[in-house]
Design a protein around this motif. Structure first.
Motif, PDB file in Angstrom:
ATOM      1  N   PHE A  11       3.832   0.696  -0.521  1.00 65.43           N
ATOM      2  CA  PHE A  11       4.093   1.148  -1.886  1.00 65.43           C
ATOM      3  C   PHE A  11       5.450   1.847  -1.913  1.00 65.43           C
ATOM      4  CE2 PHE A  11       3.305   3.317  -5.943  1.00 65.43           C
ATOM      5  CZ  PHE A  11       2.729   2.287  -6.653  1.00 65.43           C
ATOM      6  N   PRO A  12       6.540   1.070  -1.706  1.00 67.08           N
ATOM      7  CA  PRO A  12       7.868   1.695  -1.703  1.00 67.08           C
ATOM      8  C   PRO A  12       8.192   2.292  -3.069  1.00 67.08           C
ATOM      9  CG  PRO A  12       8.054  -0.711  -1.516  1.00 67.08           C
ATOM     10  CD  PRO A  12       6.609  -0.375  -1.471  1.00 67.08           C
ATOM     11  N   LEU A  13       8.774   3.474  -3.053  1.00 69.65           N
ATOM     12  CA  LEU A  13       9.111   4.180  -4.292  1.00 69.65           C
ATOM     13  C   LEU A  13      10.606   4.043  -4.560  1.00 69.65           C
ATOM     14  CD1 LEU A  13       7.020   7.354  -3.440  1.00 69.65           C
ATOM     15  CD2 LEU A  13       6.357   5.546  -5.020  1.00 69.65           C
ATOM     16  N   GLU A  14      10.949   3.850  -5.819  1.00 72.32           N
ATOM     17  CA  GLU A  14      12.356   3.632  -6.179  1.00 72.32           C
ATOM     18  C   GLU A  14      13.265   4.789  -5.798  1.00 72.32           C
ATOM     19  OE1 GLU A  14      12.754   2.357 -10.230  1.00 72.32           O
ATOM     20  OE2 GLU A  14      11.621   0.516  -9.862  1.00 72.32           O
ATOM     21  N   LYS A  15      12.707   6.005  -5.766  1.00 73.44           N
ATOM     22  CA  LYS A  15      13.551   7.165  -5.456  1.00 73.44           C
ATOM     23  C   LYS A  15      14.049   7.157  -4.006  1.00 73.44           C
ATOM     24  CE  LYS A  15       9.645  10.227  -4.398  1.00 73.44           C
ATOM     25  NZ  LYS A  15       8.921  11.424  -4.754  1.00 73.44           N
ATOM     26  N   HIS A  16      13.429   6.343  -3.149  1.00 76.84           N
ATOM     27  CA  HIS A  16      13.845   6.251  -1.750  1.00 76.84           C
ATOM     28  C   HIS A  16      14.475   4.885  -1.502  1.00 76.84           C
ATOM     29  CE1 HIS A  16      10.551   9.418  -0.867  1.00 76.84           C
ATOM     30  NE2 HIS A  16      11.730   9.997  -0.914  1.00 76.84           N
ATOM     31  N   LYS A  17      15.799   4.872  -1.360  1.00 78.48           N
ATOM     32  CA  LYS A  17      16.496   3.581  -1.380  1.00 78.48           C
ATOM     33  C   LYS A  17      16.233   2.705  -0.160  1.00 78.48           C
ATOM     34  CE  LYS A  17      20.919   5.339   0.417  1.00 78.48           C
ATOM     35  NZ  LYS A  17      22.345   5.394   0.228  1.00 78.48           N
ATOM     36  N   HIS A  18      15.738   3.265   0.945  1.00 78.53           N
ATOM     37  CA  HIS A  18      15.501   2.443   2.135  1.00 78.53           C
ATOM     38  C   HIS A  18      14.022   2.124   2.348  1.00 78.53           C
ATOM     39  CE1 HIS A  18      19.673   2.827   3.155  1.00 78.53           C
ATOM     40  NE2 HIS A  18      19.584   4.140   3.134  1.00 78.53           N
ATOM     41  N   LEU A  51      15.035  -8.653   7.833  1.00 76.64           N
ATOM     42  CA  LEU A  51      15.558  -7.885   6.703  1.00 76.64           C
ATOM     43  C   LEU A  51      16.620  -8.686   5.943  1.00 76.64           C
ATOM     44  CD1 LEU A  51      15.792  -4.328   8.285  1.00 76.64           C
ATOM     45  CD2 LEU A  51      14.183  -5.108   6.541  1.00 76.64           C
ATOM     46  N   VAL A  52      17.370  -9.473   6.682  1.00 80.29           N
ATOM     47  CA  VAL A  52      18.416 -10.280   6.063  1.00 80.29           C
ATOM     48  C   VAL A  52      17.815 -11.463   5.301  1.00 80.29           C
ATOM     49  CG1 VAL A  52      20.416 -11.758   6.507  1.00 80.29           C
ATOM     50  CG2 VAL A  52      20.181  -9.595   7.731  1.00 80.29           C
ATOM     51  N   ASP A  53      16.851 -12.166   5.940  1.00 81.20           N
ATOM     52  CA  ASP A  53      16.316 -13.364   5.285  1.00 81.20           C
ATOM     53  C   ASP A  53      15.176 -13.064   4.318  1.00 81.20           C
ATOM     54  OD1 ASP A  53      13.894 -13.283   6.767  1.00 81.20           O
ATOM     55  OD2 ASP A  53      14.609 -14.713   8.263  1.00 81.20           O
ATOM     56  N   GLY A  54      14.687 -11.810   4.323  1.00 82.88           N
ATOM     57  CA  GLY A  54      13.680 -11.407   3.335  1.00 82.88           C
ATOM     58  C   GLY A  54      12.334 -12.084   3.487  1.00 82.88           C
ATOM     59  N   ARG A  55      11.988 -12.500   4.701  1.00 81.26           N
ATOM     60  CA  ARG A  55      10.742 -13.260   4.900  1.00 81.26           C
ATOM     61  C   ARG A  55       9.470 -12.470   4.582  1.00 81.26           C
ATOM     62  NH1 ARG A  55      11.355 -13.359  11.429  1.00 81.26           N
ATOM     63  NH2 ARG A  55      13.487 -13.795  10.797  1.00 81.26           N
ATOM     64  N   HIS A  56       9.554 -11.146   4.553  1.00 77.37           N
ATOM     65  CA  HIS A  56       8.351 -10.338   4.289  1.00 77.37           C
ATOM     66  C   HIS A  56       8.340  -9.730   2.884  1.00 77.37           C
ATOM     67  CE1 HIS A  56       7.250 -10.882   8.440  1.00 77.37           C
ATOM     68  NE2 HIS A  56       8.381 -10.346   8.840  1.00 77.37           N
ATOM     69  N   MET A  57       9.331 -10.092   2.071  1.00 82.39           N
ATOM     70  CA  MET A  57       9.415  -9.520   0.718  1.00 82.39           C
ATOM     71  C   MET A  57       8.166  -9.793  -0.110  1.00 82.39           C
ATOM     72  SD  MET A  57      13.406 -10.207  -0.220  1.00 82.39           S
ATOM     73  CE  MET A  57      13.253  -9.906  -1.962  1.00 82.39           C
ATOM     74  N   LEU A  58       7.600 -10.978   0.005  1.00 84.92           N
ATOM     75  CA  LEU A  58       6.429 -11.336  -0.799  1.00 84.92           C
ATOM     76  C   LEU A  58       5.235 -10.449  -0.492  1.00 84.92           C
ATOM     77  CD1 LEU A  58       6.603 -15.239  -0.877  1.00 84.92           C
ATOM     78  CD2 LEU A  58       6.959 -13.659  -2.783  1.00 84.92           C
ATOM     79  N   ILE A  59       5.042 -10.135   0.799  1.00 88.57           N
ATOM     80  CA  ILE A  59       3.925  -9.266   1.193  1.00 88.57           C
ATOM     81  C   ILE A  59       4.113  -7.884   0.589  1.00 88.57           C
ATOM     82  CG2 ILE A  59       2.834  -8.081   3.148  1.00 88.57           C
ATOM     83  CD1 ILE A  59       3.485 -10.560   4.841  1.00 88.57           C
ATOM     84  N   VAL A  60       5.322  -7.353   0.700  1.00 87.00           N
ATOM     85  CA  VAL A  60       5.609  -6.014   0.175  1.00 87.00           C
ATOM     86  C   VAL A  60       5.437  -6.003  -1.349  1.00 87.00           C
ATOM     87  CG1 VAL A  60       7.364  -4.213  -0.048  1.00 87.00           C
ATOM     88  CG2 VAL A  60       7.145  -5.468   2.110  1.00 87.00           C
ATOM     89  N   ASP A  61       5.966  -7.023  -2.011  1.00 89.31           N
ATOM     90  CA  ASP A  61       5.831  -7.114  -3.470  1.00 89.31           C
ATOM     91  C   ASP A  61       4.365  -7.218  -3.893  1.00 89.31           C
ATOM     92  OD1 ASP A  61       8.556  -6.963  -3.823  1.00 89.31           O
ATOM     93  OD2 ASP A  61       8.842  -9.128  -4.072  1.00 89.31           O
ATOM     94  N   ALA A  62       3.597  -8.008  -3.150  1.00 89.71           N
ATOM     95  CA  ALA A  62       2.177  -8.190  -3.474  1.00 89.71           C
ATOM     96  C   ALA A  62       1.409  -6.883  -3.300  1.00 89.71           C
ATOM     97  CB  ALA A  62       1.573  -9.292  -2.608  1.00 89.71           C
ATOM     98  N   ASP A  63       1.706  -6.165  -2.205  1.00 94.90           N
ATOM     99  CA  ASP A  63       1.064  -4.868  -1.985  1.00 94.90           C
ATOM    100  C   ASP A  63       1.374  -3.921  -3.136  1.00 94.90           C
ATOM    101  OD1 ASP A  63      -0.196  -5.455   0.394  1.00 94.90           O
ATOM    102  OD2 ASP A  63       0.968  -4.068   1.623  1.00 94.90           O
TER     103      ASP A  63
END
Length: 167
Positions: free
Chosen positions: A47-54, A111-123
């Motif tokens: 659950f990444p929060l926008e206030k934390h850029k990393h 991190l460069v190819d974004g292969r795990h972005m979907l999992i993070v977005d889904a969570d």
């Protein structure tokens, strides 16, 4: 013939790896692991929060670490250095991977190819849908426990529910 419940209880831990409150929660998670062992499955949910850029990159890196078999150790190591993550970002994420004996180059590539972005977005989408607003937030046995403002008594509540689920 009576059936015994052999499947573990599941505790979803909605977490953000740049969040000092999540670092505080690690003590509770360690205590729960010690008490229940394999009977309680701790699932790291992002659950990444926008206030934390990393935090978004950190979530992706943690997914890559999980794929390499070290998801929780990696998450804990990054949380231990949450402030440093705030200043060093991606450099710290690959450094921690190397320190844990992971393929740091693969973490960097992920991190460069974004292969795990979907999992993070889904969570994140699931978290929002069930009412997660901050971290850490726990879900066990259908109950949502918000630790983002106050963590007092949460471990005891989780243990009550886990004991009931494990019967």
């Amino acid at each position: 013939m009576s059936e015994t419940n052999t499947s573990p209880a599941v505790l979803d831990v909605w977490c953000e790896l740049q969040c000092p409150d999540c670092r505080t929660a690690l003590d509770d998670l360690r205590a729960l692991r010690a008490r229940y062992g394999d009977r309680l499955e701790l699932r790291l949910r992002h659950f990444p929060l926008e206030k934390h850029k990393h935090s978004y990159a950190a979530a992706q890196a943690a997914e890559e670490a999980a794929e390499q078999g070290r998801g929780w150790p990696y998450a804990e190591a990054v949380l231990a250095r949450a402030e440093e993550l705030g200043t060093r970002g991606q450099q710290l994420l690959t450094e921690v991977a190397g320190e844990l004996g992971l393929d740091a180059e693969e973490v960097d590539t992920a991190l460069v190819d974004g292969r795990h972005m979907l999992i993070v977005d889904a969570d994140q989408a699931e978290g929002k849908a069930i009412g997660v607003t901050g971290t850490p937030t726990y879900v066990i046995g259908g109950e949502l426990l918000d630790g983002s403002k106050n963590q007092d008594g949460l471990r005891e509540r989780i243990e009550e529910i886990a004991d009931r689920l494990l019967g």
